[in-house]
Design a protein around this motif. Structure first.
Motif, mmCIF file in Angstrom:
data_model
loop_
_atom_site.group_PDB
_atom_site.id
_atom_site.type_symbol
_atom_site.label_atom_id
_atom_site.label_comp_id
_atom_site.label_asym_id
_atom_site.label_seq_id
_atom_site.Cartn_x
_atom_site.Cartn_y
_atom_site.Cartn_z
ATOM 1 N N LYS A 172 0.865 -0.981 -0.048
ATOM 2 C CA LYS A 172 -0.078 -0.124 -0.027
ATOM 3 C C LYS A 172 0.967 1.252 0.155
ATOM 4 N N TYR A 173 1.851 1.097 0.652
ATOM 5 C CA TYR A 173 2.815 2.507 0.891
ATOM 6 C C TYR A 173 3.983 2.647 0.213
ATOM 7 N N ILE A 174 4.177 1.590 -0.571
ATOM 8 C CA ILE A 174 5.704 1.682 -1.125
ATOM 9 C C ILE A 174 5.783 2.480 -2.401
ATOM 10 N N LEU A 175 4.913 2.404 -2.922
ATOM 11 C CA LEU A 175 4.889 3.262 -4.262
ATOM 12 C C LEU A 175 3.955 5.042 -4.019
ATOM 13 N N ARG A 176 3.583 4.996 -2.979
ATOM 14 C CA ARG A 176 3.085 6.366 -2.560
ATOM 15 C C ARG A 176 4.044 7.234 -2.079
ATOM 16 N N THR A 177 4.054 8.760 -2.596
ATOM 17 C CA THR A 177 4.638 9.811 -2.334
ATOM 18 C C THR A 177 4.140 10.195 -0.685
ATOM 19 N N GLU A 201 0.065 13.621 5.723
ATOM 20 C CA GLU A 201 -1.033 12.851 5.840
ATOM 21 C C GLU A 201 -1.105 11.299 5.545
ATOM 22 N N VAL A 202 -0.381 11.023 4.331
ATOM 23 C CA VAL A 202 0.141 9.565 4.311
ATOM 24 C C VAL A 202 0.908 9.273 5.391
ATOM 25 N N LEU A 203 1.631 10.095 5.968
ATOM 26 C CA LEU A 203 2.650 9.491 7.052
ATOM 27 C C LEU A 203 2.019 8.899 8.424
ATOM 28 N N GLU A 204 0.862 9.782 8.397
ATOM 29 C CA GLU A 204 0.213 9.611 9.722
ATOM 30 C C GLU A 204 -0.728 8.441 9.541
ATOM 31 N N GLN A 205 -1.306 8.044 8.317
ATOM 32 C CA GLN A 205 -1.974 6.974 8.140
ATOM 33 C C GLN A 205 -1.169 5.793 8.295
ATOM 34 N N PHE A 206 -0.068 5.823 7.645
ATOM 35 C CA PHE A 206 1.014 4.771 7.781
ATOM 36 C C PHE A 206 1.248 4.524 9.086
ATOM 37 N N LYS A 207 1.736 5.451 9.944
ATOM 38 C CA LYS A 207 1.740 5.251 11.311
ATOM 39 C C LYS A 207 0.767 4.453 12.028
ATOM 40 N N ARG A 208 -0.459 4.891 11.887
ATOM 41 C CA ARG A 208 -1.554 4.330 12.518
ATOM 42 C C ARG A 208 -1.733 2.960 12.180
ATOM 43 N N GLU A 209 -1.773 2.773 10.808
ATOM 44 C CA GLU A 209 -1.812 1.457 10.390
ATOM 45 C C GLU A 209 -0.877 0.384 11.097
ATOM 46 N N THR A 210 0.324 0.895 10.966
ATOM 47 C CA THR A 210 1.421 0.243 11.553
ATOM 48 C C THR A 210 1.232 -0.216 12.975
ATOM 49 N N SER A 252 11.371 0.552 7.608
ATOM 50 C CA SER A 252 12.742 0.853 6.859
ATOM 51 C C SER A 252 12.987 0.878 5.411
ATOM 52 N N GLU A 253 12.082 -0.201 4.772
ATOM 53 C CA GLU A 253 11.959 -0.045 3.408
ATOM 54 C C GLU A 253 11.440 1.074 2.979
ATOM 55 N N VAL A 254 10.107 1.288 3.304
ATOM 56 C CA VAL A 254 9.323 2.577 2.996
ATOM 57 C C VAL A 254 10.100 3.876 3.207
ATOM 58 N N GLU A 255 10.819 4.166 4.301
ATOM 59 C CA GLU A 255 11.945 5.087 4.541
ATOM 60 C C GLU A 255 12.776 5.272 3.711
ATOM 61 N N ARG A 256 13.596 4.105 3.250
ATOM 62 C CA ARG A 256 14.429 4.029 2.417
ATOM 63 C C ARG A 256 14.030 4.828 0.971
ATOM 64 N N LYS A 257 12.881 3.971 0.596
ATOM 65 C CA LYS A 257 12.286 4.280 -0.805
ATOM 66 C C LYS A 257 12.111 5.815 -0.872
ATOM 67 N N GLU A 258 11.717 6.548 0.332
ATOM 68 C CA GLU A 258 11.297 8.072 0.157
ATOM 69 C C GLU A 258 12.681 8.775 0.195
#
Length: 67
Positions: free
Chosen positions: A19-24, A28-37, A59-65
């Motif tokens: 869901k998050y690897i290809l999103r910029t 808002e996206v980071l808050e949603q990612f944090k909540r789901e995690t 780590s992988e999502v962060e590395r991609k960003e």
């Protein structure tokens, strides 16, 4: 952790990654990612395996960003 529970954890982590690897990322996206995690971590009662798998996804999502 039972094998079936571990399998579900793998699936949940995969869906989170997918869901998050290809999103910029934006605030808002980071808050949603944090909540789901956090929801996944809580769902698996803060098991060490859940923590390690979620950290790998984070780590992988962060590395991609950063790339």
């Amino acid at each position: 952790m039972a094998v079936r529970t571990a399998f579900q954890l793998f699936c949940d982590c995969w869906h989170l990654y997918r869901k998050y690897i290809l999103r910029t990322a934006n605030k808002e996206v980071l808050e949603q990612f944090k909540r789901e995690t956090e929801e996944i971590y809580t769902r698996y009662e803060q098991e060490p395996m859940a923590k390690e798998m979620l950290l790998a996804v984070i780590s992988e999502v962060e590395r991609k960003e950063k790339a």
